[in-house]
Write a protein that holds these residues in place. Structure first.
Motif, PDB file in Angstrom:
ATOM      1  N   ILE A  64       0.859  -1.185   0.000  1.00  0.00           N
ATOM      2  CA  ILE A  64       0.000   0.000   0.000  1.00  0.00           C
ATOM      3  C   ILE A  64       0.890   1.227   0.000  1.00  0.00           C
ATOM      4  N   MET A  65       0.667   2.082  -0.983  1.00  0.00           N
ATOM      5  CA  MET A  65       1.410   3.336  -1.038  1.00  0.00           C
ATOM      6  C   MET A  65       0.406   4.471  -0.951  1.00  0.00           C
ATOM      7  N   LEU A  94      11.877  -0.068  -1.379  1.00  0.00           N
ATOM      8  CA  LEU A  94      11.661  -1.282  -0.591  1.00  0.00           C
ATOM      9  C   LEU A  94      11.089  -2.380  -1.491  1.00  0.00           C
ATOM     10  N   LEU A  95      10.243  -1.934  -2.432  1.00  0.00           N
ATOM     11  CA  LEU A  95       9.567  -2.905  -3.296  1.00  0.00           C
ATOM     12  C   LEU A  95      10.519  -3.477  -4.362  1.00  0.00           C
ATOM     13  N   HIS A 152      -1.439  -1.142  -4.162  1.00  0.00           N
ATOM     14  CA  HIS A 152      -2.623  -0.286  -4.002  1.00  0.00           C
ATOM     15  C   HIS A 152      -2.170   1.129  -3.713  1.00  0.00           C
ATOM     16  N   ILE A 153      -2.909   2.071  -4.197  1.00  0.00           N
ATOM     17  CA  ILE A 153      -2.671   3.465  -3.835  1.00  0.00           C
ATOM     18  C   ILE A 153      -3.812   3.902  -2.923  1.00  0.00           C
ATOM     19  N   MET A 154      -3.434   4.438  -1.768  1.00  0.00           N
ATOM     20  CA  MET A 154      -4.444   4.878  -0.820  1.00  0.00           C
ATOM     21  C   MET A 154      -4.409   6.390  -0.752  1.00  0.00           C
ATOM     22  N   ALA A 155      -5.579   6.992  -0.764  1.00  0.00           N
ATOM     23  CA  ALA A 155      -5.654   8.446  -0.626  1.00  0.00           C
ATOM     24  C   ALA A 155      -6.956   8.791   0.065  1.00  0.00           C
ATOM     25  N   ASN A 156      -6.866   9.715   0.977  1.00  0.00           N
ATOM     26  CA  ASN A 156      -8.063  10.216   1.645  1.00  0.00           C
ATOM     27  C   ASN A 156      -8.966   9.111   2.197  1.00  0.00           C
ATOM     28  N   ALA A 168       3.826   1.031  -8.664  1.00  0.00           N
ATOM     29  CA  ALA A 168       4.790   1.611  -7.724  1.00  0.00           C
ATOM     30  C   ALA A 168       5.832   2.436  -8.485  1.00  0.00           C
ATOM     31  N   LEU A 169       6.229   1.932  -9.660  1.00  0.00           N
ATOM     32  CA  LEU A 169       7.209   2.657 -10.469  1.00  0.00           C
ATOM     33  C   LEU A 169       6.641   3.980 -10.967  1.00  0.00           C
ATOM     34  N   GLU A 170       5.387   3.917 -11.302  1.00  0.00           N
ATOM     35  CA  GLU A 170       4.712   5.130 -11.779  1.00  0.00           C
ATOM     36  C   GLU A 170       4.724   6.208 -10.702  1.00  0.00           C
ATOM     37  N   VAL A 171       4.440   5.772  -9.452  1.00  0.00           N
ATOM     38  CA  VAL A 171       4.455   6.712  -8.335  1.00  0.00           C
ATOM     39  C   VAL A 171       5.858   7.273  -8.154  1.00  0.00           C
TER      40      VAL A 171
END
Lengths: 426, 251
Positions: free
Chosen positions: B34-35, B209-210, B219-223, B235-238
């Motif tokens: 989770i990022m 880390l990944l 997963h991308i978590m926001a709000n 993850a690479l995109e982020v």
């Protein structure tokens, strides 16, 4: 100056119940001590030094009855090789005690000294107690010197192979006991004194300890669990050059306990550590009053007191470090902490430093707190049930005080007592 | 294995909604990452799953192999197989690391109706596992995490995980405060535990880390919600573009 009438009356009422033993060579010291009692009067709740602890029951003419605890817990230090000196309700009991001969130490019963005109103890009996009356009066100690009915004189001349254990048995619910011990540790000698047991319904005990240059005295005490007992104890210690005194007290219950430690560092490079761990539940009041005087160069003192309190128990700490002018390079440390397991318990602390030398390091701290919730959650998140986690953290809290005990087998015995208390109470 | 459905959580002390309907399923043998930006609710999710006080679950559910986690005490969750590697491991003065480990291992065994490990067996196992994490005898003797460096604390978390052999491992920013070598060591420790029966939820800010713990799902978590799910490429995109693009896309 005349005493207030209330104090005068209370003092006279208490004295009326006591008879000075036929005292031989301690006679003069006893009479001097009585004069001190008459001058100061016995403490009452108006005295500043007794602000947090009510002395009424300690001063009353007669002891309040206290039930003798019946349980099957073995006596502490039972597994250890030691020389046993047993007092039953304050009376030395030779049948239950070991033979008092041990290489490196000479032990006499106070009664045997009293009938002699000359004895080393004469130079000590009442002497350190009298010194300890200034700057704060300790009338219960003076009362003890005047009227003590039993006790031992321990002369440490070498390094005895095992600890000497003063065992205080409590058998009569009416017992009212006044004991006085004197201990002299000669230069280079080293001994360990253990004190264990509930002693009496009311127990007034005084110990005077004189440690000569390069001498070492270890003291470990476990005050018994009889819940209704009351005790006022004083330990007066004078330390010579490069001498060492290390004292630890465990107190588990007791409706009222006041332990005073008066330590005087009179020789350069001396070391004094006084520590205590107490666990109280319910109608429990425990007072550690400590007064350490630095009167020599390059001495070290540590006071480490920890109290675990619950169900309305009260803990008191009055600790002072006095550094006299000229006592340079003093290293003084004092910590008093309580762990309050609920909102009903309280801890009253009065840490004091009084310093007249300019090249010293003295630190003190006092805290009161609950179990650390973050640590508790950490332990629980690893699968440790709440009760066990709380007990682990409670023992961890007391560890700093228990760590002051140098001998690991004595420390283990103390920890196992604490574990027993926690297991019974949780 | 771990199934989170429509999980809504607010802070007990204040009326503040942190998680606003999290849905997540982690199957046995899988590693989910989770990022998400700061304050998105990642750490809250890990605390709620492990049973920390201070949070109210207002809606939704979380189960481990069908068992309702939210009804359990933290120690019961641990015995059921949940393990949280803390972002900030707690220092416990006065409790020896070894005593702590042994108490924890045996408490869980007891709760599961297994026999306690003997002192010798425990010692053998802990020494072997500590060695692979480069944890020396001194660290095992010292009080829990007291005076440990950041890296030592995180290695100690992984040692606990290795000893407790949980089913569901949640790693909360285990890479924070680690240098490259320490991170490799921690990742190796985690990878050694990867197997068919065990799920991982790795919370992290960074792709690095990944690189060492290869996730199956990101997963991308926001709000307070999971806003995007994808493969390792997410993850690479982020890492390359930050969260702005993804957040703009989902809003």
């Amino acid at each position: 100056m005349a005493l207030p009438e209330v104090k005068q009356t209370a003092t006279e009422a208490r004295l009326a119940t006591l008879t000075m033993p036929d005292a031989g060579c301690t006679r003069a010291a006893r009479e001097d001590a009585l004069a001190r009692v008459l001058e100061s009067g016995l403490p009452n709740r108006r005295d500043e030094y007794w602000k947090y602890t009510q002395p009424d029951t300690l001063v009353a003419p007669h002891a309040a009855p206290a039930a003798v605890l019946q349980d099957d817990e073995s006596l502490i230090f039972d597994e250890l090789d030691r020389l046993k000196i047993v007092f039953v309700d304050g009376v030395f009991t030779p049948e239950e005690s070991d033979d008092l001969s041990l290489e490196g130490v000479v032990i006499d019963r106070l009664e045997d000294i009293c009938c002699k005109d000359i004895h080393w103890a004469k130079e000590l009996y009442g002497v350190l107690e009298a010194r300890g009356q200034d700057p704060v009066q300790r009338p219960l100690a003076a009362l003890n010197t005047a009227f003590a009915t039993d006790g031992v004189a321990i002369h440490v001349t070498g390094k005895p192979s095992k600890p000497i254990n003063l065992i205080y048995r409590h058998e009569s619910p009416e017992s009212d006991v006044v004991l006085h011990h004197v201990i002299r540790v000669e230069g280079g000698a080293e001994a360990t004194i253990l004190e264990t047991g509930p002693a009496a319904s009311r127990f007034n005990k005084c110990m005077e300890i004189d440690v000569a240059d390069n001498g070492t005295l270890h003291h470990v005490r476990a005050q018994g669990r009889d819940h209704e007992r009351r005790a006022a104890t004083h330990m007066f210690t004078r330390l010579g050059q490069e001498s060492v005194y290390k004292s630890f007290t465990l107190t588990v219950n007791g409706v009222l306990t006041r332990n005073e430690q008066i330590v005087e560092l009179t020789g350069d490079d001396a070391v004094a550590h006084v520590a205590g761990a107490c666990v109280g539940d319910g109608d429990f009041h425990h007072d550690d009053t400590v007064f350490v005087t630095h009167d020599a160069v390059n001495c070290e003192s540590r006071q480490v007191f920890k109290k675990v309190l619950r169900n309305g128990a009260t803990g008191v700490f009055q600790g002072k470090i006095l550094v006299k002018a000229g006592a340079q390079k003093t290293d003084g440390y004092q910590i008093s902490q309580s762990l309050l397991l609920d909102d009903d318990s309280q801890f009253l602390a009065k840490p004091e430093l009084e310093i007249y030398a300019d090249d010293v390091a003295c630190s003190h701290g006092s805290t009161s707190g609950a179990i650390d919730e973050t640590a508790l959650f950490y332990l629980r998140s690893r699968g440790v049930p709440t009760k066990d986690a709380t007990n682990m953290l409670t023992l961890a809290f007391l560890a700093e005080a228990v760590d002051e005990i140098e001998d690991s087998s004595l420390a283990e015995a103390i920890v196992s007592r604490l574990e027993g208390w926690l297991a019974r109470r949780s | 294995m771990l199934e989170i459905k429509n999980l809504h959580v607010q802070l007990e002390e204040e009326d503040k909604q942190i998680l606003k309907g999290v849905n997540l399923t982690v199957d046995a043998g899988k590693v989910h990452a989770i990022m998400g930006p700061n304050g998105s609710g990642k750490s809250t999710l890990s605390y709620v799953l492990s049973g920390r006080d201070g949070y109210d679950v207002t809606e939704g559910s979380a189960t481990l192999n069908g068992e309702d986690l939210l009804e359990m005490e933290p120690e019961e969750r641990a015995a059921a197989g949940v393990f949280l590697a803390f972002q900030y491991p707690v220092e416990i003065p006065g409790v020896g690391n070894m005593t702590f480990l042994r108490t924890a291992v045996n408490a869980q065994r007891k709760a599961r109706g297994q026999e306690e490990l003997s002192a010798t067996d425990f010692l053998k196992e802990v020494r072997a596992k500590a060695k692979s994490l480069k944890i020396d005898a001194d660290m095992l003797k010292r009080p829990v995490n007291v005076g440990f460096s950041g890296g030592e604390k995180k290695r100690n978390e992984i040692l606990q995980m290795a000893m407790l052999e949980p089913k569901m491992c949640i790693l909360d920013e285990t890479d924070s405060g680690l240098d490259v070598d320490a991170m490799k060591l921690v990742a190796e420790g985690v990878n050694a535990l990867r197997d068919e029966g065990r799920g991982f939820l790795v919370i992290t800010h960074y792709q690095r880390l990944l690189d060492h713990i290869k996730p199956d799902v990101v997963h991308i978590m926001a709000n307070g919600r999971i806003v995007k799910t994808g493969g390792p490429e997410l993850a690479l995109e982020v890492e390359n573009n930050g969260y702005a693009d993804i957040l703009a896309e989902v809003n």
